[in-house]
Design a protein around this motif. Sequence first.
Motif, PDB file in Angstrom:
ATOM      1  N   ILE A 187      38.224  22.179  12.723  1.00 34.67           N
ATOM      2  CA  ILE A 187      37.203  21.285  13.345  1.00 34.67           C
ATOM      3  C   ILE A 187      37.988  20.191  14.137  1.00 34.67           C
ATOM      4  N   ALA A 188      39.255  19.665  13.521  1.00 31.66           N
ATOM      5  CA  ALA A 188      40.297  18.645  14.129  1.00 31.66           C
ATOM      6  C   ALA A 188      40.708  19.244  15.493  1.00 31.66           C
ATOM      7  N   ALA A 189      40.974  20.401  15.539  1.00 36.56           N
ATOM      8  CA  ALA A 189      41.486  21.305  16.543  1.00 36.56           C
ATOM      9  C   ALA A 189      40.518  21.326  17.778  1.00 36.56           C
ATOM     10  N   ALA A 190      38.963  20.999  17.598  1.00 34.83           N
ATOM     11  CA  ALA A 190      38.171  20.847  18.831  1.00 34.83           C
ATOM     12  C   ALA A 190      38.510  19.722  19.642  1.00 34.83           C
ATOM     13  N   GLY A 191      39.455  18.785  19.172  1.00 32.88           N
ATOM     14  CA  GLY A 191      39.588  17.793  20.090  1.00 32.88           C
ATOM     15  C   GLY A 191      40.855  17.987  21.087  1.00 32.88           C
ATOM     16  N   LEU A 192      41.459  18.938  20.710  1.00 31.63           N
ATOM     17  CA  LEU A 192      42.535  19.382  21.479  1.00 31.63           C
ATOM     18  C   LEU A 192      42.419  19.860  22.731  1.00 31.63           C
ATOM     19  N   THR A 193      43.117  20.177  23.680  1.00 31.21           N
ATOM     20  CA  THR A 193      43.031  20.804  25.198  1.00 31.21           C
ATOM     21  C   THR A 193      42.785  22.336  24.763  1.00 31.21           C
ATOM     22  N   ILE A 194      42.387  22.949  25.962  1.00 30.00           N
ATOM     23  CA  ILE A 194      41.953  24.406  25.810  1.00 30.00           C
ATOM     24  C   ILE A 194      43.274  25.046  25.579  1.00 30.00           C
ATOM     25  N   PRO A 195      44.276  24.849  26.356  1.00 26.80           N
ATOM     26  CA  PRO A 195      45.709  25.370  26.054  1.00 26.80           C
ATOM     27  C   PRO A 195      46.353  25.189  24.681  1.00 26.80           C
ATOM     28  N   GLN A 196      46.055  24.002  24.183  1.00 25.91           N
ATOM     29  CA  GLN A 196      46.551  23.652  22.726  1.00 25.91           C
ATOM     30  C   GLN A 196      45.914  24.723  21.854  1.00 25.91           C
ATOM     31  N   ARG A 197      44.547  24.745  21.972  1.00 28.71           N
ATOM     32  CA  ARG A 197      43.786  25.540  20.835  1.00 28.71           C
ATOM     33  C   ARG A 197      44.228  27.040  21.256  1.00 28.71           C
ATOM     34  N   LEU A 198      44.322  27.400  22.171  1.00 37.46           N
ATOM     35  CA  LEU A 198      44.730  28.719  22.594  1.00 37.46           C
ATOM     36  C   LEU A 198      46.183  29.079  21.973  1.00 37.46           C
ATOM     37  N   ALA A 199      46.965  27.930  21.902  1.00 38.08           N
ATOM     38  CA  ALA A 199      48.290  28.214  21.204  1.00 38.08           C
ATOM     39  C   ALA A 199      48.148  28.314  19.912  1.00 38.08           C
ATOM     40  N   ARG A 200      47.366  27.410  19.293  1.00 42.56           N
ATOM     41  CA  ARG A 200      47.263  27.310  17.867  1.00 42.56           C
ATOM     42  C   ARG A 200      46.486  28.894  17.438  1.00 42.56           C
ATOM     43  N   TRP A 201      45.545  29.384  18.001  1.00 40.87           N
ATOM     44  CA  TRP A 201      45.142  30.631  17.494  1.00 40.87           C
ATOM     45  C   TRP A 201      45.866  31.694  17.791  1.00 40.87           C
ATOM     46  N   LEU A 202      46.872  31.659  18.573  1.00 42.39           N
ATOM     47  CA  LEU A 202      47.839  32.829  19.073  1.00 42.39           C
ATOM     48  C   LEU A 202      48.976  32.700  17.934  1.00 42.39           C
ATOM     49  N   LEU A 203      49.357  31.674  17.263  1.00 43.28           N
ATOM     50  CA  LEU A 203      50.120  31.537  16.428  1.00 43.28           C
ATOM     51  C   LEU A 203      49.716  31.971  14.975  1.00 43.28           C
ATOM     52  N   MET A 204      48.433  31.544  14.734  1.00 43.24           N
ATOM     53  CA  MET A 204      47.743  32.050  13.579  1.00 43.24           C
ATOM     54  C   MET A 204      47.562  33.643  13.590  1.00 43.24           C
ATOM     55  N   ALA A 205      47.105  34.094  14.763  1.00 47.12           N
ATOM     56  CA  ALA A 205      47.059  35.614  14.833  1.00 47.12           C
ATOM     57  C   ALA A 205      48.363  36.040  14.690  1.00 47.12           C
ATOM     58  N   HIS A 206      49.548  35.756  15.307  1.00 38.45           N
ATOM     59  CA  HIS A 206      50.786  36.143  15.001  1.00 38.45           C
ATOM     60  C   HIS A 206      51.216  36.289  13.783  1.00 38.45           C
ATOM     61  N   ASP A 207      50.977  35.359  12.789  1.00 38.81           N
ATOM     62  CA  ASP A 207      51.191  35.049  11.409  1.00 38.81           C
ATOM     63  C   ASP A 207      50.493  36.361  10.739  1.00 38.81           C
ATOM     64  N   ARG A 208      49.382  36.935  11.174  1.00 43.72           N
ATOM     65  CA  ARG A 208      48.759  38.013  10.336  1.00 43.72           C
ATOM     66  C   ARG A 208      48.874  39.276  11.016  1.00 43.72           C
ATOM     67  N   ALA A 209      49.738  39.333  12.230  1.00 37.48           N
ATOM     68  CA  ALA A 209      49.632  40.551  13.058  1.00 37.48           C
ATOM     69  C   ALA A 209      50.120  41.705  12.214  1.00 37.48           C
ATOM     70  N   PRO A 210      49.450  42.689  12.117  1.00 38.30           N
ATOM     71  CA  PRO A 210      49.882  44.096  11.401  1.00 38.30           C
ATOM     72  C   PRO A 210      50.739  44.990  12.247  1.00 38.30           C
ATOM     73  N   ALA A 211      50.964  44.686  13.552  1.00 38.33           N
ATOM     74  CA  ALA A 211      51.872  45.622  14.168  1.00 38.33           C
ATOM     75  C   ALA A 211      52.094  44.572  15.657  1.00 38.33           C
TER      76      ALA A 211
END
Length: 254
Positions: free
Chosen positions: A141-165
């Motif tokens: 919810i707090a990230a909704a106030g970030l810029t789109i590139p910031q939100r994309l960076a956040r999601w890519l980090l979260m995806a990378h933390d859980r990446a199976p391969a």
Amino acid sequence: MKITQSSASNLLLRNMLPDDYALIENDIVRIPLPVGLRLHEAHRAITRVYFPEDGLVSIVAVTPAGKQCEVGVFGREGMSETATVLGTDNAPYEAYVQVGGVSALSLPVESLTEAFDASPTLRRHLLRYCQAMMIQLSSSIAAAGLTIPQRLARWLLMAHDRAPADNIGLTHEFLSMMLGVRRGGVTIALQTLTAAGMIATSRSVIAIRDRAGLKLLAGDGYGLAESEYERLIGEPLERTGHFDARTVVSLTGD
């Protein structure tokens, strides 16, 4: 075949007390975790719970008009259907596999609730995970106030933390839903991260080149939920060490 605690790759299961795991061990089965598998439908009775061993599951809020918005994610660190831990048998959200993995461990909801009622230590463990998820949701919810590139960076980090391969299959439509913007906004955000050298893109893949740079861009949008998970569950979630530049995020449906 009985699935022992030591053979389970799910962090939430591995960090249970052995006596608590023994309460559910006989009912656990391993199932495939293909992309698109729906673990829960909104407002439907919950019959099973799932503990992914890899992959990425999206928690998606659905409005009465049918609009979808991702509000959280989990993978090997978590479980589906936290609503059952909180005492209800359904929830107004969907959960489906966005990045396919090899497997998940599953058991009937009755088995988990019986064990939950019988063991105060199991109850505390699963409620601590619910707290970790609430922190992630509040961070979203707090990230909704970030810029789109910031939100994309956040999601890519979260995806990378859980990446199976190294290769993670995604659709362009999903990135649009995840960011809550039009496809054009996704394109601009990808171009911004590419120009900064954080990722490399082609028509079909995103190769993450600079994880530290992504963290700097994401700022406060990333890190709190990850550190709280480690504090509450006792297992690190964030990837550490040198980044493997071979990790890529595949975008299909461009």
